[in-house]
Design an enzyme around this catalytic site. Structure first.
Site, PDB file in Angstrom:
ATOM      1  N   GLY A 168      47.167  52.826  39.505  1.00 17.03           N
ATOM      2  CA  GLY A 168      46.011  53.660  39.875  1.00 17.03           C
ATOM      3  C   GLY A 168      45.812  53.648  41.370  1.00 17.03           C
ATOM      4  O   GLY A 168      46.458  54.398  42.105  1.00 17.03           O
ATOM      5  N   GLN A 221      44.931  50.244  43.244  1.00 16.51           N
ATOM      6  CA  GLN A 221      45.493  48.983  43.729  1.00 16.51           C
ATOM      7  C   GLN A 221      46.981  48.870  43.389  1.00 16.51           C
ATOM      8  O   GLN A 221      47.752  48.311  44.160  1.00 16.51           O
ATOM      9  CB  GLN A 221      44.738  47.788  43.132  1.00 16.51           C
ATOM     10  CG  GLN A 221      43.460  47.426  43.869  1.00 16.51           C
ATOM     11  CD  GLN A 221      43.675  47.033  45.320  1.00 16.51           C
ATOM     12  OE1 GLN A 221      44.598  46.322  45.661  1.00 16.51           O
ATOM     13  NE2 GLN A 221      42.809  47.532  46.186  1.00 16.51           N
ATOM     14  N   ASP A 259      39.274  47.858  35.137  1.00 17.79           N
ATOM     15  CA  ASP A 259      38.676  46.707  34.451  1.00 17.79           C
ATOM     16  C   ASP A 259      38.423  46.997  32.970  1.00 17.79           C
ATOM     17  O   ASP A 259      38.591  46.121  32.125  1.00 17.79           O
ATOM     18  CB  ASP A 259      37.403  46.283  35.186  1.00 17.79           C
ATOM     19  CG  ASP A 259      37.727  45.821  36.605  1.00 17.79           C
ATOM     20  OD1 ASP A 259      38.523  44.868  36.737  1.00 17.79           O
ATOM     21  OD2 ASP A 259      37.229  46.435  37.566  1.00 17.79           O
ATOM     22  N   GLY A 297      40.162  49.276  31.210  1.00 12.55           N
ATOM     23  CA  GLY A 297      41.495  49.441  30.621  1.00 12.55           C
ATOM     24  C   GLY A 297      42.135  48.103  30.270  1.00 12.55           C
ATOM     25  O   GLY A 297      42.933  48.011  29.330  1.00 12.55           O
ATOM     26  N   HIS A 343      40.388  41.081  40.639  1.00  9.51           N
ATOM     27  CA  HIS A 343      38.945  41.113  40.444  1.00  9.51           C
ATOM     28  C   HIS A 343      38.595  39.980  39.477  1.00  9.51           C
ATOM     29  O   HIS A 343      39.364  39.704  38.547  1.00  9.51           O
ATOM     30  CB  HIS A 343      38.562  42.458  39.835  1.00  9.51           C
ATOM     31  CG  HIS A 343      37.153  42.895  40.092  1.00  9.51           C
ATOM     32  ND1 HIS A 343      36.277  42.207  40.904  1.00  9.51           N
ATOM     33  CD2 HIS A 343      36.462  43.973  39.642  1.00  9.51           C
ATOM     34  CE1 HIS A 343      35.121  42.856  40.942  1.00  9.51           C
ATOM     35  NE2 HIS A 343      35.205  43.932  40.190  1.00  9.51           N
ATOM     36  N   GLY A 364      42.782  50.199  47.662  1.00 12.57           N
ATOM     37  CA  GLY A 364      44.235  50.105  47.642  1.00 12.57           C
ATOM     38  C   GLY A 364      44.868  51.089  48.623  1.00 12.57           C
ATOM     39  O   GLY A 364      45.945  50.848  49.169  1.00 12.57           O
TER      40      GLY A 364
HETATM   41  N1  NAI Z   1      40.297  50.599  43.540  1.00 13.90           N
HETATM   42  C1  NAI Z   1      40.490  49.637  44.429  1.00 13.90           C
HETATM   43  O1  NAI Z   1      40.945  49.896  45.534  1.00 13.90           O
HETATM   44  C2  NAI Z   1      40.174  48.206  44.111  1.00 13.90           C
HETATM   45  C3  NAI Z   1      40.330  47.726  42.826  1.00 13.90           C
HETATM   46  N2  NAI Z   1      40.246  46.388  42.573  1.00 13.90           N
HETATM   47  C4  NAI Z   1      40.503  45.893  41.236  1.00 13.90           C
HETATM   48  O2  NAI Z   1      41.868  46.144  40.931  1.00 13.90           O
HETATM   49  C5  NAI Z   1      42.024  46.419  39.542  1.00 13.90           C
HETATM   50  C6  NAI Z   1      42.664  47.780  39.364  1.00 13.90           C
HETATM   51  O3  NAI Z   1      41.749  48.747  39.831  1.00 13.90           O
HETATM   52  P1  NAI Z   1      42.124  50.259  40.206  1.00 13.90           P
HETATM   53  O4  NAI Z   1      43.411  50.286  40.906  1.00 13.90           O
HETATM   54  O5  NAI Z   1      40.932  50.839  40.858  1.00 13.90           O
HETATM   55  O6  NAI Z   1      42.282  50.858  38.743  1.00 13.90           O
HETATM   56  P2  NAI Z   1      42.310  52.384  38.256  1.00 13.90           P
HETATM   57  O7  NAI Z   1      40.981  52.748  37.753  1.00 13.90           O
HETATM   58  O8  NAI Z   1      42.897  53.211  39.321  1.00 13.90           O
HETATM   59  O9  NAI Z   1      43.286  52.263  37.008  1.00 13.90           O
HETATM   60  C7  NAI Z   1      44.570  51.648  37.099  1.00 13.90           C
HETATM   61  C8  NAI Z   1      45.505  52.089  36.023  1.00 13.90           C
HETATM   62  O10 NAI Z   1      45.018  51.706  34.758  1.00 13.90           O
HETATM   63  C9  NAI Z   1      45.506  52.646  33.838  1.00 13.90           C
HETATM   64  N3  NAI Z   1      44.711  52.529  32.584  1.00 13.90           N
HETATM   65  C10 NAI Z   1      43.374  52.660  32.448  1.00 13.90           C
HETATM   66  N4  NAI Z   1      43.024  52.473  31.144  1.00 13.90           N
HETATM   67  C11 NAI Z   1      44.167  52.181  30.477  1.00 13.90           C
HETATM   68  C12 NAI Z   1      44.475  51.875  29.126  1.00 13.90           C
HETATM   69  N5  NAI Z   1      43.515  51.829  28.200  1.00 13.90           N
HETATM   70  N6  NAI Z   1      45.759  51.626  28.790  1.00 13.90           N
HETATM   71  C13 NAI Z   1      46.737  51.683  29.703  1.00 13.90           C
HETATM   72  N7  NAI Z   1      46.510  51.970  31.013  1.00 13.90           N
HETATM   73  C14 NAI Z   1      45.250  52.226  31.384  1.00 13.90           C
HETATM   74  C15 NAI Z   1      45.360  53.949  34.554  1.00 13.90           C
HETATM   75  O11 NAI Z   1      46.238  54.905  34.032  1.00 13.90           O
HETATM   76  C16 NAI Z   1      45.754  53.568  35.978  1.00 13.90           C
HETATM   77  O12 NAI Z   1      47.120  53.769  36.205  1.00 13.90           O
HETATM   78  C17 NAI Z   1      40.627  46.312  38.945  1.00 13.90           C
HETATM   79  O13 NAI Z   1      40.442  45.007  38.505  1.00 13.90           O
HETATM   80  C18 NAI Z   1      39.728  46.603  40.133  1.00 13.90           C
HETATM   81  O14 NAI Z   1      38.438  46.062  40.010  1.00 13.90           O
HETATM   82  C19 NAI Z   1      40.013  45.496  43.563  1.00 13.90           C
HETATM   83  C20 NAI Z   1      39.825  45.913  44.867  1.00 13.90           C
HETATM   84  C21 NAI Z   1      39.797  47.297  45.198  1.00 13.90           C
HETATM   85 MG    MG Z   2      35.077  46.449  43.276  1.00 13.48          MG
END
Ligand code: NAI
Ligand code: MG
Ligand code: X2X
Ligand code: MG
Length: 347
Positions: free
Chosen positions: A38, A40, A99, A101, A123, A152
């Site tokens: 997604g 990160q 989180d 997912g 996280h 990210g």
């Molecule tokens: N967005 C950011 O830049 C930051 C995120 N984090 C943490 O990093 C982690 C990842 O966050 P993001 O990258 O924002 O996530 P995101 O919301 O972009 O999702 C990441 C991936 O999860 C997949 N996904 C979602 N539900 C799913 C499911 N049921 N089955 C299979 N795949 C599924 C999506 O297709 C996507 O590729 C989380 O724990 C978040 O809190 C930490 C610091 C910053």
């Molecule tokens: Mg956060």
């Protein structure tokens, strides 16, 4: 090393102390599986790859982000796999699904967490709110965290520019006796500028407060309040936007980032200084009760429950897009779009 922040001493790890070469030595026999692509996921996976680590990506086939991973150079069957296959191949599983997912994929991840592997989070959410997420790792794996303190997107951009976003790190479970080396090596590997120590609970409570507060929620709230007052008093959209947002992001915040608030104040007029020094405390006092309410909502798990509930719905992306559209189409951000186009560097 120990470093004093004001009068408080904390554990910090810098790149000088733990160079990339050392990180590579620590992780030379590991297969790092980045699960999720997604925000990160791409940042961390690409930085790790460019830093020379052995990294694969796990993502749902047929999804838009699978195609994005391919476009970014991950090769299906070599470095890009279905989530379950990546879980099987990886010795370090970087759990970078959203989180909400993570709850759905947890049974699959758990199945492949054989003794000695490491489970990595960015996280403290899944572990801290385990009553709501059901994420309870087996006792014979390391459970570690590196949380980049920013998007990210910034993590990747800053890496490419030769800079580094700072991250916090934490160890929840050290089963192998190698958890600290593993977590710090991963922190350096994903491109952190330096790392500061925390624990899972502190990471998630501060992070949820920050993003709901000054970083995202409060800032939009305070922008909207001032913009509305200026507009209600007959100021034009361009004047209201410039005086609320543009001047802050383009002129004043870079000065704060460089040298602190006092230095930014020192570089404004004596008229501005007098007023800002008089008014910051009333703003603090007016908003503090809201921050206290927010912190409490985080601490009691209410914020986690809300985000799990809404982000687990199948139509959540459509709902989210509607809400973002409301922001985008507000007069303030419409004015912003015009103002951005007028920046000389943008045309
Ligand atoms: N967005 C950011 O830049 C930051 C995120 N984090 C943490 O990093 C982690 C990842 O966050 P993001 O990258 O924002 O996530 P995101 O919301 O972009 O999702 C990441 C991936 O999860 C997949 N996904 C979602 N539900 C799913 C499911 N049921 N089955 C299979 N795949 C599924 C999506 O297709 C996507 O590729 C989380 O724990 C978040 O809190 C930490 C610091 C910053
Ligand atoms: Mg956060
Ligand atoms: C980018 C970041 O660190 C946030 C705001 O906490 C998040 O995206 O969850
Ligand atoms: Mg954050």
């Amino acid at each position: 090393m120990k470093l004093k922040f004001g009068t408080v001493e904390e554990n910090v790890v810098t790149r000088e102390e733990f160079p990339l070469e050392k990180a590579k030595e620590v992780l030379k026999d590991e297969v790092i599986a980045v699960l999720g692509y997604g925000v990160q996921g791409p940042g961390q996976a690409l930085n790790l790859k460019d830093n020379g680590f052995n990294v694969i990506v796990g993502q749902r086939k047929g999804s838009k982000t699978w195609d994005k991973a391919v476009a970014d150079g991950w090769v299906p069957g070599e470095t890009l796999f279905e989530l379950e296959e990546a879980c099987e191949r990886g010795t370090i599983l970087q759990f970078l699904l959203s989180d909400a997912g993570q709850i759905a994929l947890w049974p699959t991840v758990k199945k492949h967490l054989t003794p000695g592997k490491a489970l990595y989070f960015s996280h403290g959410f899944g572990i801290t709110y385990k009553d709501q997420t059901g994420i309870e790792p087996p006792k014979d794996v390391d459970v570690i965290l590196v949380a980049p303190k920013g998007s990210g997107t910034s993590l990747r951009r800053m890496f490419v520019e030769g800079r580094g976003l700072n991250s916090s790190y934490a160890i929840y479970q050290d089963a192998t006796g190698k958890a600290r080396d593993r977590v710090v090596a991963l922190g350096i590997g994903v491109g952190s500028g330096y790392l500061f120590e925390t624990d899972f609970y502190k990471e998630v409570t501060s992070d949820l407060t920050g993003e709901r507060g000054t970083l995202m929620g409060a800032i939009q709230g305070i922008f909207a309040a001032q913009y509305e007052v200026l507009r209600a008093n007959g100021h034009s959209p361009s004047e209201a936007f410039n005086e609320t947002v543009e001047e802050l992001t383009q002129s004043l915040m870079p000065l704060v980032a460089e040298n602190g608030m006092d230095w930014m104040y020192a570089n404004c007029s004596t008229t501005a200084q007098r007023g800002a020094l008089d008014w910051w405390k009333p703003f603090r006092d007016a908003s503090k009760p809201v921050f206290e309410k927010l912190y409490n909502s985080v601490k009691t798990g209410k914020e986690a429950a809300k985000s799990i509930e809404s982000n687990s719905k199948s139509d959540y992306r459509a709902k989210l897009e509607e809400e973002l559209k409301e922001l985008r189409e507000s007069e303030m951000w419409q004015a912003g779009a015009v103002v951005r186009k007028l920046r000389p560097e943008n045309n």
